[in-house]
Write an enzyme that holds these catalytic residues in place. Structure first.
Site, PDB file in Angstrom:
ATOM      1  N   HIS A 153      -0.793  -3.994   5.544  1.00  0.00           N
ATOM      2  CA  HIS A 153      -0.648  -3.211   4.315  1.00  0.00           C
ATOM      3  C   HIS A 153      -1.618  -3.769   3.261  1.00  0.00           C
ATOM      4  O   HIS A 153      -1.775  -4.989   3.147  1.00  0.00           O
ATOM      5  CB  HIS A 153       0.797  -3.275   3.810  1.00  0.00           C
ATOM      6  CG  HIS A 153       1.053  -2.344   2.655  1.00  0.00           C
ATOM      7  ND1 HIS A 153       0.675  -2.674   1.378  1.00  0.00           N
ATOM      8  CD2 HIS A 153       1.589  -1.106   2.599  1.00  0.00           C
ATOM      9  CE1 HIS A 153       0.996  -1.664   0.575  1.00  0.00           C
ATOM     10  NE2 HIS A 153       1.559  -0.698   1.299  1.00  0.00           N
ATOM     11  N   HIS A 175      -0.810   5.671  -2.697  1.00  0.00           N
ATOM     12  CA  HIS A 175      -0.724   6.317  -1.380  1.00  0.00           C
ATOM     13  C   HIS A 175      -0.154   7.729  -1.479  1.00  0.00           C
ATOM     14  O   HIS A 175       0.975   7.979  -1.072  1.00  0.00           O
ATOM     15  CB  HIS A 175       0.112   5.454  -0.432  1.00  0.00           C
ATOM     16  CG  HIS A 175      -0.560   4.172  -0.059  1.00  0.00           C
ATOM     17  ND1 HIS A 175       0.113   2.990   0.193  1.00  0.00           N
ATOM     18  CD2 HIS A 175      -1.879   3.886   0.104  1.00  0.00           C
ATOM     19  CE1 HIS A 175      -0.755   2.049   0.499  1.00  0.00           C
ATOM     20  NE2 HIS A 175      -1.965   2.564   0.450  1.00  0.00           N
ATOM     21  N   GLU A 213      -1.421  -4.281   0.139  1.00  0.00           N
ATOM     22  CA  GLU A 213      -0.859  -5.272  -0.797  1.00  0.00           C
ATOM     23  C   GLU A 213      -0.790  -6.649  -0.127  1.00  0.00           C
ATOM     24  O   GLU A 213      -1.059  -7.681  -0.766  1.00  0.00           O
ATOM     25  CB  GLU A 213       0.529  -4.837  -1.287  1.00  0.00           C
ATOM     26  CG  GLU A 213       1.082  -5.815  -2.326  1.00  0.00           C
ATOM     27  CD  GLU A 213       2.470  -5.464  -2.828  1.00  0.00           C
ATOM     28  OE1 GLU A 213       2.816  -4.269  -2.877  1.00  0.00           O
ATOM     29  OE2 GLU A 213       3.225  -6.410  -3.159  1.00  0.00           O
TER      30      GLU A 213
HETATM   31  O1  10D Z   1       2.557   1.634   0.194  1.00  0.00           O
HETATM   32  P1  10D Z   1       3.105   1.263  -1.164  1.00  0.00           P
HETATM   33  O2  10D Z   1       4.496   1.657  -1.369  1.00  0.00           O
HETATM   34  O3  10D Z   1       2.852  -0.182  -1.448  1.00  0.00           O
HETATM   35  O4  10D Z   1       2.182   2.014  -2.233  1.00  0.00           O
HETATM   36  P2  10D Z   1       2.273   3.445  -2.941  1.00  0.00           P
HETATM   37  O5  10D Z   1       0.897   3.750  -3.378  1.00  0.00           O
HETATM   38  O6  10D Z   1       2.942   4.428  -2.073  1.00  0.00           O
HETATM   39  O7  10D Z   1       3.217   3.222  -4.199  1.00  0.00           O
HETATM   40  C1  10D Z   1       2.854   2.398  -5.269  1.00  0.00           C
HETATM   41  C2  10D Z   1       3.074   0.994  -4.949  1.00  0.00           C
HETATM   42  C3  10D Z   1       2.149   0.025  -5.056  1.00  0.00           C
HETATM   43  C4  10D Z   1       0.846   0.223  -5.696  1.00  0.00           C
HETATM   44  C5  10D Z   1       2.405  -1.324  -4.542  1.00  0.00           C
HETATM   45  F1  10D Z   1       3.054  -2.024  -5.466  1.00  0.00           F
END
Ligand code: 10D
Ligand code: SF4
Length: 328
Positions: free
Chosen positions: A135, A52, A137
């Site tokens: 979300h 993200h 995940e």
């Molecule tokens: O929104 P999020 O924190 O789950 O994802 P982001 O892409 O910001 O950070 C990496 C985290 C992941 C892929 C979930 F474990």
């Protein structure tokens, strides 16, 4: 690090939280897209933002990655990468049905939660997932199992109203990027209501999320304002803002990059904290420091609360040259 700037500029100490920024799962996911681009040439399709962060997404787009929301947008014959957040089982199944070559960039720590949920299901338990509705995940974890096998709770209040099939046959799992403190409370409510509930020793919040929150807790009471580099759809980054606010720094805010900062609101600040979510590259932190140097006499300090040395291997399909090349 100290800079020499004109003596008329006001001093500003920047306190950097460490660890901050990229985690091992994000590093691996980006490397998967880059390696696929090298190996198969553009375009390489990516289902959902690989992580993200707009800067990361745009950098990969510049190299030939094409980001899509759904598999149906991927043309036949091109490789597709699934994002680090994980996907429901229906996604690889649909890819297989079309004969698409795919690379799964799901973080191994998210995959571990998937396997645990499956194990509990096979042993006859219903799973209570602690996470944020909608979300990716959460969609991915719930989508490992048939409808109704996993129920979602987001808050302590949700636990009170939760309807389950059999209170003595339950297990819990969590999203990996939640607030450690909030999750402890939700878990305590779950265990109080369902004492027999099975699950991991603590929760499934990953090392990177835990470490970044602990680092923010250490700097929050020392700073007058705190910037979290991260995207509005990044769960772990948003949690860092909340943690800062509840641990001594009410003036904490999420910023995507330096251009978003309202420096006039920081004019009176002499001690500024900076951290970055697990999907925000260090270059964005450096960009903010440079922007601050243009306005203040900046001194940079770092407060480290943990050292990380976790590295995840790339998927076998990318490590085994010949197999991967022949499959596409
Ligand atoms: O929104 P999020 O924190 O789950 O994802 P982001 O892409 O910001 O950070 C990496 C985290 C992941 C892929 C979930 F474990
Ligand atoms: Fe994996 Fe944690 Fe990074 Fe998510 S935040 S990609 S679970 S290491």
């Amino acid at each position: 690090m100290t800079t020499s700037t004109p003596s008329t500029t006001l001093p500003l100490t920047i306190l950097l939280a460490a660890p901050r920024g990229f985690c091992a799962g994000v590093d691996r996911a980006i490397q998967i897209v880059e390696t696929a681009l090298d190996r198969y040439g553009p375009p390489v399709y990516v289902r959902h933002e690989i992580v993200h962060n707009r800067f990361v997404v745009q950098s990969l787009e510049a190299k030939g990655a094409v980001f899509v929301d759904e598999l149906t947008e991927v043309p036949d014959g091109r490789p597709v990468v699934f994002s680090a957040h994980g996907v429901p089982k229906s996604v690889p199944k649909a890819a297989d049905a079309r004969g698409l070559f795919y690379l799964d960039a799901t973080c191994p720590l998210v995959s571990k939660v998937h396997r645990e949920a499956e194990r509990h299901y096979e042993e006859g338990r219903q799973i209570v997932l602690i996470g944020h509705a909608g979300h990716p995940e959460v969609i991915g974890t719930m989508g490992q199992l048939p409808e109704g096998a996993v129920v979602l709770v987001e808050t302590v209040a949700d636990v009170a109203g939760l309807q389950v099939r059999d209170p003595d046959n339950l297990a819990y799992a969590t999203q990996t990027t939640l607030s450690v403190d909030e999750t402890t409370e939700i878990l305590a409510a779950l265990q109080a209501r369902f004492p027999a509930i099975a699950g991991p020793k603590k929760e499934d919040i990953c090392y990177a999320t835990t470490n970044r929150q602990a680092a923010v807790k250490a700097i929050a009471p020392k700073v007058e304002a705190l910037l979290v580099l991260g995207a509005p759809n990044s769960s772990n980054s948003k949690r860092l803002v909340e943690v800062a606010k509840t641990h001594g720094c009410p003036a904490a805010q999420l910023v995507q990059r330096a251009a978003d900062i309202d420096w006039s609101a920081l004019a009176g600040v002499r001690m500024l904290g900076i951290t970055a979510g697990a999907s925000a590259p260090e270059i964005l932190v450096e960009e903010v420091i440079e922007a601050a140097r243009a306005r203040f006499d900046v001194t940079v300090e770092e407060l480290r609360t943990a050292t990380e040395n976790i590295v995840f291997k790339l998927p076998r399909a990318l490590l085994e040259d010949r197999v991967a090349a022949e499959e596409v």
